[in-house]
Design a protein around this motif. Sequence first.
Motif, PDB file in Angstrom:
ATOM      1  N   UNK B 142       0.843  -1.209   0.000  1.00 51.13           N
ATOM      2  CA  UNK B 142       0.000   0.000   0.000  1.00 51.13           C
ATOM      3  C   UNK B 142       0.878   1.259   0.000  1.00 51.13           C
ATOM      4  N   UNK B 143       0.354   2.378  -0.480  1.00 55.20           N
ATOM      5  CA  UNK B 143       1.147   3.610  -0.528  1.00 55.20           C
ATOM      6  C   UNK B 143       1.633   4.044   0.853  1.00 55.20           C
ATOM      7  N   UNK B 144       0.929   3.659   1.907  1.00 54.58           N
ATOM      8  CA  UNK B 144       1.325   4.062   3.251  1.00 54.58           C
ATOM      9  C   UNK B 144       2.730   3.571   3.582  1.00 54.58           C
ATOM     10  N   UNK B 149       3.971  11.962   3.579  1.00 55.29           N
ATOM     11  CA  UNK B 149       3.545  12.978   4.532  1.00 55.29           C
ATOM     12  C   UNK B 149       2.133  12.678   5.054  1.00 55.29           C
ATOM     13  N   UNK B 150       1.845  13.226   6.227  1.00 56.14           N
ATOM     14  CA  UNK B 150       0.581  13.050   6.939  1.00 56.14           C
ATOM     15  C   UNK B 150      -0.636  13.103   5.995  1.00 56.14           C
ATOM     16  N   UNK B 151      -1.465  12.096   6.049  1.00 51.40           N
ATOM     17  CA  UNK B 151      -2.743  12.163   5.338  1.00 51.40           C
ATOM     18  C   UNK B 151      -2.683  11.835   3.853  1.00 51.40           C
ATOM     19  N   UNK B 152      -1.483  11.860   3.258  1.00 55.53           N
ATOM     20  CA  UNK B 152      -1.452  11.676   1.804  1.00 55.53           C
ATOM     21  C   UNK B 152      -1.701  10.235   1.384  1.00 55.53           C
ATOM     22  N   UNK B 153      -1.276   9.296   2.233  1.00 56.64           N
ATOM     23  CA  UNK B 153      -1.510   7.897   1.910  1.00 56.64           C
ATOM     24  C   UNK B 153      -3.017   7.633   1.864  1.00 56.64           C
ATOM     25  N   UNK B 154      -3.726   8.194   2.854  1.00 56.81           N
ATOM     26  CA  UNK B 154      -5.179   8.010   2.903  1.00 56.81           C
ATOM     27  C   UNK B 154      -5.829   8.653   1.683  1.00 56.81           C
ATOM     28  N   UNK B 155      -5.285   9.810   1.288  1.00 59.66           N
ATOM     29  CA  UNK B 155      -5.800  10.521   0.125  1.00 59.66           C
ATOM     30  C   UNK B 155      -5.632   9.673  -1.148  1.00 59.66           C
ATOM     31  N   UNK B 156      -4.444   9.048  -1.270  1.00 57.62           N
ATOM     32  CA  UNK B 156      -4.175   8.203  -2.435  1.00 57.62           C
ATOM     33  C   UNK B 156      -5.144   7.033  -2.494  1.00 57.62           C
TER      34      UNK B 156
END
Lengths: 257, 468
Positions: B142-144, B149-156
């Motif tokens: 997963x991108x995480x 940076x904070x929150x970007x993995x969730x955004x992706x």
Amino acid sequence: MSRNTSPALALLRARIERLERPAERRSGVLPLGVGAIDAHLPGGGLALGALHEIAGSGGDAAATLFVAGLLARLPGPVLWCQGAQGLFAPLFPPGLAGAGLAPDRVIHLAAGEEKTVLLAMEEGLGQPGLAGVVGELSRLPMTASRRLALATEATGVFVLVLVRREKGEKPEEEKIVPNAAATRWRVAPLPAPRPAWPHPAWPGLERALWRLDLVRCRGRAAASWMVEACDATGCLGLAGVLPDRSAAPLPARRARA
Amino acid sequence: MVAAADRAAARLGIRPSDGRPLGLTLAEAELLAPGLATAAADPEADAKVLHRLAAWCLRYAPLAGVDPPNGLWIDVTGCMYFCGGEVGLLADLLARLAAGGFTARAAIAGTPGAAHALARYGRTESIVVPQGGLAAALAPLPPAALRLPEGEAAELVRLGIREIGALAALPRGPLARRFGAATLRRLDQALGRVAEPIMPIVPPAVLAARLAFAEPLSTAEALAAAIDRLAETLCRTLERAGQGARQLDLFFERTDRTVIALRVGAVRPTRNARHLARLLRLRLEEVDPGSGVEAMRLAARLAEPFAVGKRFAAGEGGESDLAMLVDRLANRVGPERLYRAAVHESDVPERSVRRVAALAPAGEKTWPPQLPRPARLFAPPEPVGALALLPDHPPAQFVWRGRRRRLAAGDGPERIYGEWWRNDAETFAVRDYFRVEDEVGRRYWLYRRGDGADPASGDGRWFLHGFF
């Protein structure tokens, strides 16, 4: 050829000799212990500060025992670089000890790749205290042999390269690729005399016989001999006259300069 | 809040909150698992332990660093020889950590970013990425895993990009505009497009020498000359301390602020500057000076008291010369490939030899000389097709690797019994060995499994065990 005795020429000859410094005069020789062979070799044996190639088949251990016997008669430790799996079957130290090479004298290196064998051999050559360095290779090409030969000239270490003869080829048909080894040998087994004991139909084993082929030696003709395999102290024996074959030496096949 | 949980707790659904505001509280966790063992989180003590662990990791490689809050870096480049390969290194590391009470996951990869991702998100707890397999190994994660940076993995993930492979396939321009350069840099770091230095910890080595250069060095000759000077300085330090070096780390501080390192070992403690410099110079070809080396540091990682008297008592220096050769070989090809054979008390041929260290003292015993043994021995013995008419006779011929060998003479049998104290299968086992010669003179060591009469002693199959 008339020998010119002019003092200037004699001086020149001496100078060339000093420059060339043949290995057998630089660091001595190891006699094979068989008069006929030693008489044939320059200096009366194998030059110690030089590179020698010994070819044997992968289907017998005659070449291995020949190498072990030579080293058994020299003092000091030995570096034995074992080649790739499948080149020769793994060494068995009790067998080497049977040819006079005690286990605590041999440092084994499970080198594997040919590159590593050559690299380790060169390292070993930098160590003057060694009795000898052995490397197992599938073949000894010109470049590698020249590097080893130059290195051994500098330190005077005895170097033996054990190469594998192609399976099934007759010795006469083998192609010989040139390299910089001082002498090149072939060791192959011969049928030993059969004592009629314990049973005439099923004879026991006598001391093994080998055919030693000197394939190439600087300044000497190629020659072949029949010898008895090395004994427990590494010494070869001259094979006697046998009823079913000619006496040693076998006729030379091809003369080589 | 729950800051950390072990595996048993994780199975019960207790997961650390990782700083998220909606994490599990202690009260909730105790509800999930009544009688839960808890301890107050102490981040400072954790950081200290992490530092101590990083210093301990220097046993594996000269460069190791901490990756707070719970990670460690080890730069294992060029250190494989000492640990039995990458897989062996990870197995050893995890086993030792487990013995110390640490739960750990580990990965070896071509870049720090990829190793970081695989250690945390990989499928198994120890992963070794082969050369060239980096992109394939990262793709399903997963991108995480990319330390975004904070929150970007969730955004992706919200945008449907659930795997690094999908992220890497996106055009770079729009990606940078949408998520900023930081995301792209993390991706590039993981895939090895951008170098990422790790900050190594510097152990308090007393015995060390450092040399800084006015002009950065980049040629091999200059680096070799610097090695000579460092070795001389270090050997003087060792002499004052009455020590000899067993293991040396040489650090190259490059102008791009990265550090690379070499490690060499010695069989015996030594302070022979020429010898140490030679060991290091042999490895110099592995060093990429990059844009230049501005300083070098040579540290004796392991030092032992150096007994002067013993060295000279050995006589002519012959033995210590051999030690130098063994050092050079061990540092180039690996110490586990160098050995000497010694007698092991066993009648079974393949067990009668054991490997000892190349410089182990010579043994007193020898193999019984009256028993002929082959010079080359197959391990394991090669099965051959053969048939003997009588139990105490060798076969008249055998087939090995598709070739028939007619036998002309032979000795035997030499009966060797199984070692019943080793395992039950050997209780009645017997091998009958024959030394035989074929019609062209080749000599073989054949044996029959069993005495040829009693099936309990073996199945009567024939094997080729060696050559004379």
